[in-house]
Design a protein around this motif. Sequence first.
Motif, PDB file in Angstrom:
ATOM      1  N   GLY A  41       0.790  -1.218   0.000  1.00 29.39           N
ATOM      2  CA  GLY A  41       0.000   0.000   0.000  1.00 29.39           C
ATOM      3  C   GLY A  41       0.821   1.265   0.000  1.00 29.39           C
ATOM      4  N   VAL A  42       2.060   1.199  -0.498  1.00 28.57           N
ATOM      5  CA  VAL A  42       2.967   2.353  -0.496  1.00 28.57           C
ATOM      6  C   VAL A  42       3.189   2.823  -1.928  1.00 28.57           C
ATOM      7  CG1 VAL A  42       5.217   3.227   0.194  1.00 28.57           C
ATOM      8  CG2 VAL A  42       4.103   1.456   1.562  1.00 28.57           C
ATOM      9  N   ALA A  43       2.794   4.055  -2.225  1.00 28.19           N
ATOM     10  CA  ALA A  43       2.993   4.607  -3.560  1.00 28.19           C
ATOM     11  C   ALA A  43       4.375   5.208  -3.733  1.00 28.19           C
ATOM     12  CB  ALA A  43       1.928   5.664  -3.859  1.00 28.19           C
ATOM     13  N   ALA A  44       4.902   5.818  -2.660  1.00 28.77           N
ATOM     14  CA  ALA A  44       6.210   6.473  -2.732  1.00 28.77           C
ATOM     15  C   ALA A  44       6.774   6.590  -1.330  1.00 28.77           C
ATOM     16  CB  ALA A  44       6.108   7.850  -3.384  1.00 28.77           C
ATOM     17  N   VAL A  45       8.052   6.809  -1.263  1.00 29.81           N
ATOM     18  CA  VAL A  45       8.746   6.945   0.018  1.00 29.81           C
ATOM     19  C   VAL A  45       9.490   8.270   0.035  1.00 29.81           C
ATOM     20  CG1 VAL A  45      10.845   5.780  -0.762  1.00 29.81           C
ATOM     21  CG2 VAL A  45      10.259   5.752   1.661  1.00 29.81           C
ATOM     22  N   LEU A  46       9.598   8.856   1.225  1.00 27.60           N
ATOM     23  CA  LEU A  46      10.365  10.090   1.392  1.00 27.60           C
ATOM     24  C   LEU A  46      11.615   9.761   2.189  1.00 27.60           C
ATOM     25  CD1 LEU A  46       7.045  10.921   1.913  1.00 27.60           C
ATOM     26  CD2 LEU A  46       8.121  13.120   1.460  1.00 27.60           C
ATOM     27  N   VAL A  47      12.766  10.014   1.616  1.00 32.96           N
ATOM     28  CA  VAL A  47      14.027   9.707   2.280  1.00 32.96           C
ATOM     29  C   VAL A  47      14.922  10.934   2.285  1.00 32.96           C
ATOM     30  CG1 VAL A  47      13.945   7.258   1.650  1.00 32.96           C
ATOM     31  CG2 VAL A  47      15.157   8.867   0.170  1.00 32.96           C
ATOM     32  N   ASN A  48      15.726  11.040   3.337  1.00 38.43           N
ATOM     33  CA  ASN A  48      16.747  12.067   3.390  1.00 38.43           C
ATOM     34  C   ASN A  48      18.062  11.433   2.957  1.00 38.43           C
ATOM     35  OD1 ASN A  48      16.862  14.931   4.157  1.00 38.43           O
ATOM     36  ND2 ASN A  48      18.504  14.265   5.511  1.00 38.43           N
ATOM     37  N   LEU A  49      18.644  11.947   1.883  1.00 37.29           N
ATOM     38  CA  LEU A  49      19.911  11.431   1.352  1.00 37.29           C
ATOM     39  C   LEU A  49      21.047  12.298   1.861  1.00 37.29           C
ATOM     40  CD1 LEU A  49      18.815  11.081  -2.376  1.00 37.29           C
ATOM     41  CD2 LEU A  49      18.832   9.267  -0.664  1.00 37.29           C
ATOM     42  N   THR A  50      22.094  11.669   2.350  1.00 35.88           N
ATOM     43  CA  THR A  50      23.270  12.411   2.810  1.00 35.88           C
ATOM     44  C   THR A  50      24.526  11.798   2.200  1.00 35.88           C
ATOM     45  OG1 THR A  50      22.158  12.864   4.906  1.00 35.88           O
ATOM     46  CG2 THR A  50      24.514  13.283   4.821  1.00 35.88           C
ATOM     47  N   ALA A  51      25.411  12.647   1.722  1.00 33.46           N
ATOM     48  CA  ALA A  51      26.702  12.205   1.188  1.00 33.46           C
ATOM     49  C   ALA A  51      27.815  12.756   2.062  1.00 33.46           C
ATOM     50  CB  ALA A  51      26.887  12.685  -0.251  1.00 33.46           C
ATOM     51  N   THR A  52      28.817  11.925   2.330  1.00 31.97           N
ATOM     52  CA  THR A  52      29.974  12.343   3.111  1.00 31.97           C
ATOM     53  C   THR A  52      31.207  11.641   2.542  1.00 31.97           C
ATOM     54  OG1 THR A  52      30.845  12.556   5.362  1.00 31.97           O
ATOM     55  CG2 THR A  52      29.691  10.518   4.856  1.00 31.97           C
ATOM     56  N   ASN A  53      32.388  12.086   2.940  1.00 34.11           N
ATOM     57  CA  ASN A  53      33.655  11.510   2.452  1.00 34.11           C
ATOM     58  C   ASN A  53      33.719  11.504   0.925  1.00 34.11           C
ATOM     59  OD1 ASN A  53      34.333  10.910   5.165  1.00 34.11           O
ATOM     60  ND2 ASN A  53      33.240   8.959   5.051  1.00 34.11           N
ATOM     61  N   VAL A  54      33.308  12.603   0.329  1.00 35.80           N
ATOM     62  CA  VAL A  54      33.239  12.722  -1.126  1.00 35.80           C
ATOM     63  C   VAL A  54      34.613  13.095  -1.676  1.00 35.80           C
ATOM     64  CG1 VAL A  54      32.117  13.937  -3.037  1.00 35.80           C
ATOM     65  CG2 VAL A  54      30.831  13.397  -0.960  1.00 35.80           C
ATOM     66  N   THR A  55      35.059  12.413  -2.744  1.00 33.97           N
ATOM     67  CA  THR A  55      36.397  12.660  -3.294  1.00 33.97           C
ATOM     68  C   THR A  55      36.386  13.541  -4.535  1.00 33.97           C
ATOM     69  OG1 THR A  55      36.356  10.669  -4.677  1.00 33.97           O
ATOM     70  CG2 THR A  55      37.191  10.441  -2.412  1.00 33.97           C
ATOM     71  N   ALA A  56      35.220  13.736  -5.178  1.00 36.11           N
ATOM     72  CA  ALA A  56      35.151  14.540  -6.400  1.00 36.11           C
ATOM     73  C   ALA A  56      33.745  15.100  -6.535  1.00 36.11           C
ATOM     74  CB  ALA A  56      35.490  13.686  -7.624  1.00 36.11           C
ATOM     75  N   PRO A  57      33.581  16.248  -7.206  1.00 37.22           N
ATOM     76  CA  PRO A  57      32.217  16.750  -7.458  1.00 37.22           C
ATOM     77  C   PRO A  57      31.400  15.691  -8.181  1.00 37.22           C
ATOM     78  CG  PRO A  57      33.851  18.406  -8.031  1.00 37.22           C
ATOM     79  CD  PRO A  57      34.615  17.144  -7.763  1.00 37.22           C
ATOM     80  N   THR A  58      30.184  15.456  -7.729  1.00 35.93           N
ATOM     81  CA  THR A  58      29.390  14.372  -8.287  1.00 35.93           C
ATOM     82  C   THR A  58      27.915  14.694  -8.139  1.00 35.93           C
ATOM     83  OG1 THR A  58      28.989  11.962  -8.184  1.00 35.93           O
ATOM     84  CG2 THR A  58      29.368  13.091  -6.089  1.00 35.93           C
ATOM     85  N   PHE A  59      27.054  13.813  -8.631  1.00 37.39           N
ATOM     86  CA  PHE A  59      25.631  13.894  -8.325  1.00 37.39           C
ATOM     87  C   PHE A  59      25.123  12.496  -8.023  1.00 37.39           C
ATOM     88  CE2 PHE A  59      25.590  13.457 -13.013  1.00 37.39           C
ATOM     89  CZ  PHE A  59      24.687  12.406 -13.194  1.00 37.39           C
ATOM     90  N   VAL A  60      24.044  12.450  -7.261  1.00 37.53           N
ATOM     91  CA  VAL A  60      23.433  11.197  -6.828  1.00 37.53           C
ATOM     92  C   VAL A  60      21.995  11.168  -7.325  1.00 37.53           C
ATOM     93  CG1 VAL A  60      22.738   9.796  -4.836  1.00 37.53           C
ATOM     94  CG2 VAL A  60      24.913  11.061  -4.796  1.00 37.53           C
ATOM     95  N   THR A  61      21.601  10.043  -7.890  1.00 46.38           N
ATOM     96  CA  THR A  61      20.232   9.864  -8.366  1.00 46.38           C
ATOM     97  C   THR A  61      19.620   8.654  -7.679  1.00 46.38           C
ATOM     98  OG1 THR A  61      20.780  10.800 -10.524  1.00 46.38           O
ATOM     99  CG2 THR A  61      18.773   9.484 -10.393  1.00 46.38           C
ATOM    100  N   VAL A  62      18.350   8.781  -7.278  1.00 47.52           N
ATOM    101  CA  VAL A  62      17.622   7.697  -6.636  1.00 47.52           C
ATOM    102  C   VAL A  62      16.315   7.491  -7.396  1.00 47.52           C
ATOM    103  CG1 VAL A  62      16.710   6.817  -4.457  1.00 47.52           C
ATOM    104  CG2 VAL A  62      18.603   8.433  -4.442  1.00 47.52           C
ATOM    105  N   TRP A  63      15.957   6.211  -7.646  1.00 50.48           N
ATOM    106  CA  TRP A  63      14.760   5.923  -8.430  1.00 50.48           C
ATOM    107  C   TRP A  63      14.227   4.531  -8.061  1.00 50.48           C
ATOM    108  CZ3 TRP A  63      19.691   5.189  -9.928  1.00 50.48           C
ATOM    109  CH2 TRP A  63      20.032   4.009 -10.582  1.00 50.48           C
ATOM    110  N   PRO A  64      13.011   4.152  -8.508  1.00 51.39           N
ATOM    111  CA  PRO A  64      12.486   2.823  -8.186  1.00 51.39           C
ATOM    112  C   PRO A  64      13.371   1.731  -8.767  1.00 51.39           C
ATOM    113  CG  PRO A  64      10.766   4.237  -9.105  1.00 51.39           C
ATOM    114  CD  PRO A  64      12.062   4.948  -9.291  1.00 51.39           C
ATOM    115  N   LYS A  65      13.627   0.699  -7.983  1.00 59.94           N
ATOM    116  CA  LYS A  65      14.598  -0.324  -8.365  1.00 59.94           C
ATOM    117  C   LYS A  65      14.301  -0.962  -9.726  1.00 59.94           C
ATOM    118  CE  LYS A  65      16.557  -4.748  -6.816  1.00 59.94           C
ATOM    119  NZ  LYS A  65      16.157  -5.520  -7.997  1.00 59.94           N
ATOM    120  N   GLY A  66      13.031  -1.192 -10.037  1.00 60.22           N
ATOM    121  CA  GLY A  66      12.712  -1.904 -11.270  1.00 60.22           C
ATOM    122  C   GLY A  66      12.644  -1.040 -12.506  1.00 60.22           C
TER     123      GLY A  66
END
Length: 520
Positions: free
Chosen positions: A47-72
């Motif tokens: 019964g879950v349509a979507a989830v709300l998560v807080n993403l945190t990045a640490t110990n980063v070695t280079a400028p980057t971006f992070v993408t999150v999406w449904p696994k399938g």
Amino acid sequence: MGVAAAAALVWLPVATGGRADAAARAFGAGEVRDVAVTGSGGVPDEGVAAVLVNLTATNVTAPTFVTVWPKGSTRPATSNLNPRPGQDTANLAVIPLDDTGAISVYNHAGRADLVVDVVGWIPTGVGFQAAGTRLVDTRLSGARLGPGSRSSVGVPAVGDGVAILNVTGVGASVATFLTVWPSGAERPATSNLNLADASAAANLVLTPLGGDGAVSIYNLAGSVDVVVDLLGWFPASSGVRALTPARLLDTRATSTPAEPTRSPSVPASAVDAVTGGGAGTLVGTLTGVDATTAAFVTAWSGVGARPATSNLNLPARVAVANLVLVPVAAGGQVALFLNAGRADLLLDATVWVPSGGAVRTVPPARLYDSRTADATGILAPPSRTVTYSVGVRGTITADVTAFAASAQATLDDARGWRAAGISFRQVPTGGNFTLWLSQAELVPGFGPPCTVNYSCRVGRDVIVNEARWRLATPVWTGAGASLDDYHHLVVNHEVGHWLGFDHLLCGGAGQAAPVMLQLS
């Protein structure tokens, strides 16, 4: 380190097949990992349509971006988080779920440790619509925003609902901030995104649209490129109510910056003034300014134990913002905590969701942390769900609400029984077992082998001795171990007995002790 770290206690019992010696590993360039969501951290199995998560990045070695999406699904051509070296970075993300009940996490460049904390979920049937569309990228159009200028961005399909936008600023020529609001309305005296320099930074924005189906974006100073991604929307029928953006807190105005021993809060009267009162979820932009040292900020209701997670990560002397969700009881406040140094904190209210509405908050829980998790064994969706209720026996001085929240967080943690494919869901009464917090003198009444000194398990009763919960044991505290770790241990150990596991022996000197080791 700016990220609120999980406890270092090794939990995995040998009997589950989990590796107690599993090495943590940062994400590499182009790496994708999957994280189970449903059945964990207070998110239901279905019964879950979507989830709300807080993403945190640490110990980063280079400028980057992070993408999150449904696994399938296929990875979208959008981003959720823009980390850079030397700075912990956080952003809230709304991610639809498919039948896998899991999300995929991608790191673009360099190496980075990534932390995923769940803060809420959206039930099916409320009309939530997922999207993954890039609406504008001024780097391609050449239409950078100049000082004091504004731009209009059309948002298709949303109508009179509330849009969920990820707004990114890139290449700011000077320190500035961006404000997003419905086109045609007066610009509010609030901000959504703070940019310290030319590095990319992003923040989630929930906003209604103007009569022309667009939002306005304002840039304070210098020039900057802006990227806007539409992640989804709530229709008007969902009950998600956009507020006239209002500043609920600004410690600069009172000359009382936050400190670890002086945590600011927004009183119930101020919350009620913008929400209309009642219980629900307050959505707002939390901003930290002029931090004297790297630190993190946690926002919560102020009721019970403070969550062991963070909402905002502050570098020294740099303004940073993040969207936050805070559950508010009727007549309740919003509490903030700064873990180190001093910093001014601002909170701008943007959206209100009445209790039982389209957004359900959960006590913030850590789903994944690459600093502590085994990268070769990402959790799969649970294969078994156990229900339990919480009971009290006798005279109790400990905070029962905090006890229940701590127990659920322990049972949800990826280092414990969840690694064996077992998820736990608290129910009001009944359930597969009852987790008791009992006055020490009444513990023997549950039957043998219970004694007045320790915790135990009898049949479908899992009993935590209240004196031990408050004080641990002299040997434990004498060794310098934390009370939080004792809480994790006693819940995992006694629930382990209910699951059918007997005591285990340590594998040898210097090796991690299994959680089923008898430590009394």
